[in-house]
Design an enzyme around this catalytic site. Sequence first.
Site, PDB file in Angstrom:
ATOM      1  N   GLN A 168       0.828  -1.203   0.000  1.00 46.47           N
ATOM      2  CA  GLN A 168       0.000   0.000   0.000  1.00 46.47           C
ATOM      3  C   GLN A 168       0.866   1.259   0.000  1.00 46.47           C
ATOM      4  OE1 GLN A 168      -3.088  -1.968   3.110  1.00 46.47           O
ATOM      5  NE2 GLN A 168      -3.602   0.135   2.614  1.00 46.47           N
ATOM      6  N   ARG A 205      -9.264  -0.257   7.586  1.00 44.39           N
ATOM      7  CA  ARG A 205     -10.276   0.702   7.106  1.00 44.39           C
ATOM      8  C   ARG A 205     -10.561   1.746   8.183  1.00 44.39           C
ATOM      9  NH1 ARG A 205     -14.422  -0.998   2.324  1.00 44.39           N
ATOM     10  NH2 ARG A 205     -14.357   1.037   1.360  1.00 44.39           N
ATOM     11  N   CYS A 206      -9.491   2.354   8.609  1.00 43.19           N
ATOM     12  CA  CYS A 206      -9.539   3.184   9.802  1.00 43.19           C
ATOM     13  C   CYS A 206      -8.346   4.113   9.756  1.00 43.19           C
ATOM     14  CB  CYS A 206      -9.443   2.260  11.012  1.00 43.19           C
ATOM     15  SG  CYS A 206      -9.031   3.069  12.553  1.00 43.19           S
ATOM     16  N   GLU A 237     -12.982   5.172   4.318  1.00 44.59           N
ATOM     17  CA  GLU A 237     -13.108   4.448   5.579  1.00 44.59           C
ATOM     18  C   GLU A 237     -14.389   4.759   6.336  1.00 44.59           C
ATOM     19  OE1 GLU A 237      -8.416   4.118   6.597  1.00 44.59           O
ATOM     20  OE2 GLU A 237      -9.382   6.039   6.866  1.00 44.59           O
TER      21      GLU A 237
HETATM   22  N1  PCD Z   1     -13.493   9.901  -3.647  1.00 36.74           N
HETATM   23  C1  PCD Z   1     -14.294  10.765  -4.382  1.00 36.74           C
HETATM   24  N2  PCD Z   1     -14.667  11.966  -3.816  1.00 36.74           N
HETATM   25  C2  PCD Z   1     -14.285  12.282  -2.574  1.00 36.74           C
HETATM   26  C3  PCD Z   1     -13.486  11.394  -1.806  1.00 36.74           C
HETATM   27  C4  PCD Z   1     -13.100  10.211  -2.397  1.00 36.74           C
HETATM   28  O1  PCD Z   1     -14.673  10.449  -5.508  1.00 36.74           O
HETATM   29  N3  PCD Z   1     -14.652  13.443  -2.016  1.00 36.74           N
HETATM   30  C5  PCD Z   1     -13.016   8.635  -4.262  1.00 36.74           C
HETATM   31  C6  PCD Z   1     -11.508   8.699  -4.415  1.00 36.74           C
HETATM   32  O2  PCD Z   1     -11.030   9.380  -5.426  1.00 36.74           O
HETATM   33  C7  PCD Z   1     -11.111   7.221  -4.368  1.00 36.74           C
HETATM   34  C8  PCD Z   1     -12.131   6.670  -3.381  1.00 36.74           C
HETATM   35  O3  PCD Z   1     -13.285   7.553  -3.430  1.00 36.74           O
HETATM   36  O4  PCD Z   1     -11.285   6.651  -5.626  1.00 36.74           O
HETATM   37  C9  PCD Z   1     -11.549   6.572  -1.929  1.00 36.74           C
HETATM   38  O5  PCD Z   1     -10.920   7.783  -1.646  1.00 36.74           O
HETATM   39  P1  PCD Z   1     -10.243   8.155  -0.271  1.00 36.74           P
HETATM   40  O6  PCD Z   1     -11.277   8.301   0.772  1.00 36.74           O
HETATM   41  O7  PCD Z   1      -9.331   9.287  -0.507  1.00 36.74           O
HETATM   42  O8  PCD Z   1      -9.421   6.869   0.158  1.00 36.74           O
HETATM   43  P2  PCD Z   1      -8.097   6.293  -0.526  1.00 36.74           P
HETATM   44  O9  PCD Z   1      -6.929   6.851   0.190  1.00 36.74           O
HETATM   45  O10 PCD Z   1      -8.199   6.397  -1.973  1.00 36.74           O
HETATM   46  O11 PCD Z   1      -8.248   4.775  -0.188  1.00 36.74           O
HETATM   47  C10 PCD Z   1      -7.919   4.266   1.091  1.00 36.74           C
HETATM   48  C11 PCD Z   1      -9.145   3.627   1.704  1.00 36.74           C
HETATM   49  C12 PCD Z   1      -8.722   2.766   2.854  1.00 36.74           C
HETATM   50  S1  PCD Z   1      -7.713   3.417   3.972  1.00 36.74           S
HETATM   51  C13 PCD Z   1      -9.193   1.509   2.999  1.00 36.74           C
HETATM   52  S2  PCD Z   1      -8.705   0.590   4.302  1.00 36.74           S
HETATM   53  C14 PCD Z   1     -10.148   0.865   2.033  1.00 36.74           C
HETATM   54  C15 PCD Z   1     -10.875   1.979   1.225  1.00 36.74           C
HETATM   55  O12 PCD Z   1      -9.838   2.842   0.737  1.00 36.74           O
HETATM   56  N4  PCD Z   1      -9.435  -0.034   1.187  1.00 36.74           N
HETATM   57  C16 PCD Z   1     -10.035  -0.414   0.009  1.00 36.74           C
HETATM   58  N5  PCD Z   1     -11.599   1.435   0.156  1.00 36.74           N
HETATM   59  C17 PCD Z   1     -11.137   0.316  -0.517  1.00 36.74           C
HETATM   60  N6  PCD Z   1     -11.743  -0.071  -1.630  1.00 36.74           N
HETATM   61  C18 PCD Z   1     -11.309  -1.154  -2.293  1.00 36.74           C
HETATM   62  N7  PCD Z   1     -11.974  -1.561  -3.418  1.00 36.74           N
HETATM   63  N8  PCD Z   1     -10.246  -1.884  -1.846  1.00 36.74           N
HETATM   64  C19 PCD Z   1      -9.598  -1.522  -0.725  1.00 36.74           C
HETATM   65  O13 PCD Z   1      -8.554  -2.227  -0.327  1.00 36.74           O
HETATM   66 MO1  PCD Z   1      -6.813   1.642   5.255  1.00 36.74          MO
HETATM   67  O14 PCD Z   1      -5.962   2.697   6.405  1.00 36.74           O
HETATM   68  O15 PCD Z   1      -5.636   0.979   4.329  1.00 36.74           O
HETATM   69  O16 PCD Z   1      -6.960   0.399   6.529  1.00 36.74           O
END
Ligand code: PCD
Length: 795
Positions: free
Chosen positions: A228, A375-376, A749
């Site tokens: 990432q 996702r935080c 997120e």
């Molecule tokens: N957007 C729009 N408008 C606005 C804002 C935003 O349209 N106002 C869009 C953009 O451009 C991109 C999306 O929506 O396409 C998202 O963005 P953002 O909020 O800036 O975010 P990014 O940096 O791009 O990404 C990151 C995130 C995170 S952190 C996570 S866990 C998850 C989510 O992303 N992962 C994933 N989502 C998703 N989806 C998918 N399909 N796969 C994945 O793996 Mo961490 O801290 O890493 O735990």
Amino acid sequence: EDGGPDPETYCGHGRGGMGEEVERKEDKRFITGRGNYVDDIKKPGMLHCEIVRSPHAHARIENIDGSRAEAMDSVVAVLTADDLLEHDLATMPTLMDDTQDVLVNDKVKFQSQEVAAVIAEDRYAAKDGAQKVEVEYDVLDPVVDAADALEKDAPLVRDELEDQEDNHIFDWDTGDKEATDAVFDDADVTVEEDMLYQRLHPAPIETCGAVADWDPGMDKMTVHMTSQAPHAHRTLFSQVSGIPEHKVRIVSPDVGGGFGNKVPIYPGYVVAAAASYVLEQPVKWIEERSENIQTTGFARDYDMTGELAATEDGIIEGVKVDVLANHGAYNAAAQPSKFPAGFFNIFTGSYDIEAAYGSLTAAFTNTAPGGVAYRCSFRVTEAVYLIERMVKVLADELEMDPAEIRRKNFIPSDAFPYESATGWNYDSGDYEKALDKALEMADYDHYREEQQRRIANDADKLIGIGISSFTEVVGAGPGKQCDIAGIEMFDSADLRVNPTGNAVLRVGVQTQGQGHETTFAQIVAEELGMDVDNITVEHGDTDTEPYGLGTYGSRSTPVAGAAAAVAARKVRDKAKSIAANELEAAEEDITWDRESGEFHVAGAPDRSITITEIAAGAYMNHPGDEEPGLEATNYYDPPEMTYPFGSYIVIVEIDRETGEVDFEKFVAVDDCGNRINPMIIEGQIHGGLAQGIGTAMLEKVTYDDNGNVTGGDFMNYLLPTANEIPNFETGHTVTPSPHHPIGAKGVGESPTVGSPPAIVNAVVDAMSHAGVSHVEMPMTPDVVWETLDEVGLSR
Ligand code: PCD
């Protein structure tokens, strides 16, 4: 001319700019089977790596005998810590300043830890070979629970660390303790609740893996890997291996989901690289599902006690929280360096609270390391869960409507920029508007009546209504506050316009399914008046992309998105001088028209020129006082983070006979400022809500007392399927970020952060008339049924 945060300026103009539902460019290759993931990489002479893992959670290694494996025809080598020690590769730094064994040198600290590696000509042989490696262990007592780990006689997890006499990692606190205590002393009402945010696993569809290729002719190491954050990983790789950074190339091809799991560096990557270096052949390592769940970065595992102090009429005056954090065997939580508890101190949420104090203790245990931001944005999820649950607890204590109590305490929309009691600077918000919209969409009053009717009739199915009005903090930097392993968290974009009028945008962030190839092209289309189809977005190759910190913490739009807009505006500025040259006018007289995307002479709209014509001019007839070419780069250090928010309302029906919870209605109103692609946002919300449902209803990584992972595969770690996912009703409001060049905030997120408390609040709400104040996640039918039974509601 710059548009800025004003949403009225943006409308895509039919060229696929801001706000248009442009179809995802990347989907053509994904849905025709032409994606290019790490396991698709095949190189001539490529070998395969399989890792031998410890069956014990805590054990000293007495002996490793690889001879039976080495005797196999297609096995090329068996590597142990001793082999890595020769190259100084036996350990690696974690992202939190700890040192983790690449292959165990002395003592195993969690089940499935990496003990040896077998390199063979094909994957089957590598697997067979791994089974033939004989390891003698002296098994020790493990400790898996953080509270147990802090007991006096607990087994010491990290005895190799000097000065480490117990399993305590750090204490952290935030806010004003004295002021908060004073508020609590004088308060009309106080409430307290214990809640565990259980250990989760991000579980991306694609597990982790790498193909390392040392080229002795070029002295260059190329690693294709599931990353990432390719540039940050390049720097770390160079530091770990001693190979100069310009001789390391990290390529993150298509990534099948990241969710924070692909931010840390894992031993497998290093082993593959070490093996390739020693054997001078490419080496592939691909994890299996259970290896991914059992050994790579878990999330959460925060055991929290929350407290609120309030007046009789529901004005929240103070919040307190105390946390015990299980970090596993190494401190590898992957937070920005200065934030040992991530952004947990956002726990005052959407509310204007006078005093706040939080404290946290982190402990080592004999479990896999982690605490990643699944996702935080770095522990925001835990903070939002805490405050949104506590508001419901308080509402029940005061017998107030949970919508009403929120409304009373929201930071008012005219109070922004707003500084919270724990020092965060909120950019913008209009929380009441989002809540009102959600209440209307949910038909709130109707369901409240229906709930009462069911209680009065002693019906078999109870109704529960849960609300969460969350605020997030996403888009790290600013560089002065946020860094990963010392590198400031800026991000970058490099835009090059070709002579024929199309362009390539290279960015420092790395898409994992979010659709950056489309949305980043839309930003450029908007800012340059170019058609979205004429812009290609590239990412994930450190040899060609500008340095960036990567994609996590919903930072791509707030940081690299800003860089893309600024780079495009720089190009537009240069385009003006070319336009002046082509139109034989003074540069001051050239204006750009966002709607047509053309440059023209002020007062003479018929004397105009398109960006395509300008591109030709830049290469074929460039003005004498300018360099030829048409390109610009921007490294963007955000002045502040962005604060997306929303209100979610969940209505559940609970079967008193079985404890089964059915979603009757699921409403999500999000505000991420100006929206680039509403369709992509909708997809982000759907995916994130599904993960929120998994969190609240199904998922937990569990261990037995011996440290065996009992939730380490998809038979036991339950992900939601289409069967468990209801129909979502989504809505939005638009409150632009005042400091972001295009007024956008992150959104990826929000749904996973905002939904678990809404779901738990709904389940609690169905039973609160009988005195239930909390139900722990995951709320499987047995857990719910037992709660029903305890308060006499079961059938
Ligand atoms: N957007 C729009 N408008 C606005 C804002 C935003 O349209 N106002 C869009 C953009 O451009 C991109 C999306 O929506 O396409 C998202 O963005 P953002 O909020 O800036 O975010 P990014 O940096 O791009 O990404 C990151 C995130 C995170 S952190 C996570 S866990 C998850 C989510 O992303 N992962 C994933 N989502 C998703 N989806 C998918 N399909 N796969 C994945 O793996 Mo961490 O801290 O890493 O735990």
